[in-house]
Design a protein around this motif. Sequence first.
Motif, short mmCIF file in Angstrom:
data_model
loop_
_atom_site.label_atom_id
_atom_site.label_comp_id
_atom_site.label_asym_id
_atom_site.label_seq_id
_atom_site.Cartn_x
_atom_site.Cartn_y
_atom_site.Cartn_z
N ALA A 16 0.78 19.46 -2.40
CA ALA A 16 -0.05 18.31 -2.04
C ALA A 16 0.73 17.01 -2.13
CB ALA A 16 -1.28 18.26 -2.97
N ALA A 17 1.60 16.88 -3.14
CA ALA A 17 2.42 15.68 -3.26
C ALA A 17 3.39 15.55 -2.09
CB ALA A 17 3.19 15.70 -4.59
N VAL A 18 3.96 16.68 -1.63
CA VAL A 18 4.85 16.64 -0.47
C VAL A 18 4.07 16.19 0.77
CG1 VAL A 18 6.24 18.08 1.08
CG2 VAL A 18 6.43 18.37 -1.39
N ILE A 19 2.85 16.70 0.92
CA ILE A 19 2.00 16.24 2.03
C ILE A 19 1.72 14.75 1.89
CG2 ILE A 19 -0.28 16.47 3.10
CD1 ILE A 19 -0.24 19.41 2.33
N GLY A 20 1.56 14.28 0.65
CA GLY A 20 1.32 12.86 0.43
C GLY A 20 2.51 12.01 0.84
N PHE A 21 3.73 12.45 0.52
CA PHE A 21 4.92 11.71 0.97
C PHE A 21 5.03 11.72 2.49
CE2 PHE A 21 6.51 12.62 -3.41
CZ PHE A 21 6.75 11.31 -3.77
N ILE A 71 -4.85 6.43 -1.55
CA ILE A 71 -5.10 6.88 -0.17
C ILE A 71 -6.12 5.98 0.51
CG2 ILE A 71 -6.00 8.78 1.22
CD1 ILE A 71 -4.89 10.70 -0.85
N ILE A 72 -7.18 5.62 -0.22
CA ILE A 72 -8.19 4.72 0.35
C ILE A 72 -7.59 3.36 0.67
CG2 ILE A 72 -10.36 3.54 -0.13
CD1 ILE A 72 -11.17 5.95 -1.83
N MET A 73 -6.75 2.85 -0.24
CA MET A 73 -6.08 1.57 0.03
C MET A 73 -5.16 1.66 1.23
SD MET A 73 -5.16 0.44 -3.89
CE MET A 73 -4.10 -0.88 -3.31
N CYS A 82 -6.10 8.13 -9.27
CA CYS A 82 -5.20 7.08 -8.78
C CYS A 82 -4.69 7.41 -7.39
CB CYS A 82 -4.03 6.91 -9.75
SG CYS A 82 -4.49 6.25 -11.38
N VAL A 83 -4.39 8.68 -7.15
CA VAL A 83 -3.94 9.09 -5.82
C VAL A 83 -5.04 8.86 -4.79
CG1 VAL A 83 -3.24 11.08 -4.43
CG2 VAL A 83 -2.25 10.74 -6.68
N TYR A 115 0.83 -1.20 0.00
CA TYR A 115 0.00 0.00 0.00
C TYR A 115 0.87 1.26 0.00
CZ TYR A 115 -4.05 -2.91 1.05
OH TYR A 115 -5.06 -3.84 0.99
N LYS A 116 1.91 1.27 0.79
CA LYS A 116 2.81 2.42 0.83
C LYS A 116 3.53 2.60 -0.51
CE LYS A 116 3.89 2.81 5.74
NZ LYS A 116 4.98 2.83 6.74
N PHE A 117 3.92 1.50 -1.14
CA PHE A 117 4.59 1.59 -2.44
C PHE A 117 3.66 2.19 -3.49
CE2 PHE A 117 5.53 -0.31 -6.59
CZ PHE A 117 6.82 0.17 -6.79
N VAL A 118 2.41 1.75 -3.52
CA VAL A 118 1.44 2.28 -4.48
C VAL A 118 1.20 3.76 -4.23
CG1 VAL A 118 -0.94 2.13 -5.29
CG2 VAL A 118 0.36 0.05 -4.88
N LEU A 119 1.04 4.13 -2.94
CA LEU A 119 0.81 5.53 -2.60
C LEU A 119 2.00 6.40 -2.99
CD1 LEU A 119 -0.98 7.67 -1.32
CD2 LEU A 119 -0.02 7.06 0.91
#
Length: 365
Positions: A77-82, A262-264, A257-258, A7-11
């Motif tokens: 937003a991508a930085v927050i995602g990481f 996140i749901i996964m 996809c993002v 899950y972390k790899f996909v995210l």
Amino acid sequence: MACCFNYKFVLNLCNFLFLLCGLMLIVSGLYIFSDNKRILLSRLLAASSDRLSSLPQPLLFYIALGVAIAGFVAILAAVIGFWASCLHTYCFLTIYFLCVVMLLLTESVLCLAITLWPQCLGISLDESQMVRSLQSNYGVPGQEQFTNAMDLAQLRFGCCGMKSSLDYDTSLWRLQGYGQRNWPVPLSCCVLENADQPLAYLDPKPANESQCQSLERLSYERERYTESCLPHLDNWYREQYSIFLAASLILALIEFCVLLAIIMSCTGLASQRARLKRPKQEVRAQKIKSRQTLIENIYEPEVELRESSSHSIDGIYLGPASRHVSSEDFKELYIKPRDLYKKHNLVLGNPVSIDRPSQMRNYLV
């Protein structure tokens, strides 16, 4: 742990693609800023709107600014995602989810507005309005930006006028003498000898000025552009819109996809916490069960005598060792005789303590 790692790899993969999209948006915005001709041509798209034509810069200038800002927001937003992927908590995953949803909704609203209701943004290519705008703005002092944009369009597309070259006959440019009175059309409508130069629209040099400005069709037919510019402007607008729409669809696909990643990740986080919580619950259940067993053993109403031979208490035969002795049996064997012995001593007036086992044994015997 392997499922959580997947899950972390996909995210992180989706975050990386989202980060690339943000960088591409910033690069695209800067590219549009550097393309002065493209920005100048967009001035004609808003010519029929008084609200947009009063802006100090053409429409595409503000679109480029919005694209660059959207790219910057996407990078944040991508930085927050990481960060959310590293911390792997519901709080940061929720914040990231809301940021992506807001970007997706804003992008969808803009695409729908440009596709279905371009008039609400001031984009209208109605023929009568465009001709009226040409006649009232071309060559007029204070409208140099519109004039340069029209000259650029006529040179780039090889056209003259919005509908035809006759649009200039009743324009302020000719009626009020803003141009040469003997010129039926601007020089940008002529075939230029310096057409290959980047700034030829600002300083047009006709190959044959006299024939270009002639009133006879047979004379100016080869030296003047005769097509109308409006169809070319409409095709150019559709081309720019197609590029914008394709980029928006790609960005929306990555954003979806993002959201799925996140749901996964939230699902994987919930299952991981459930697995970590299950051993604790099992240990707690075992403790509770052992406590209940201990309590049941303490308060068991019957006690099994496990001695191999017969047993007696102070000479009182209790029967075989395998017999179960209940609380009623203890009352019969010990409590009731003690009470009788006490009453007997009280009647006789003997000051003998009833708690002495030897005296009670003698009494019982």
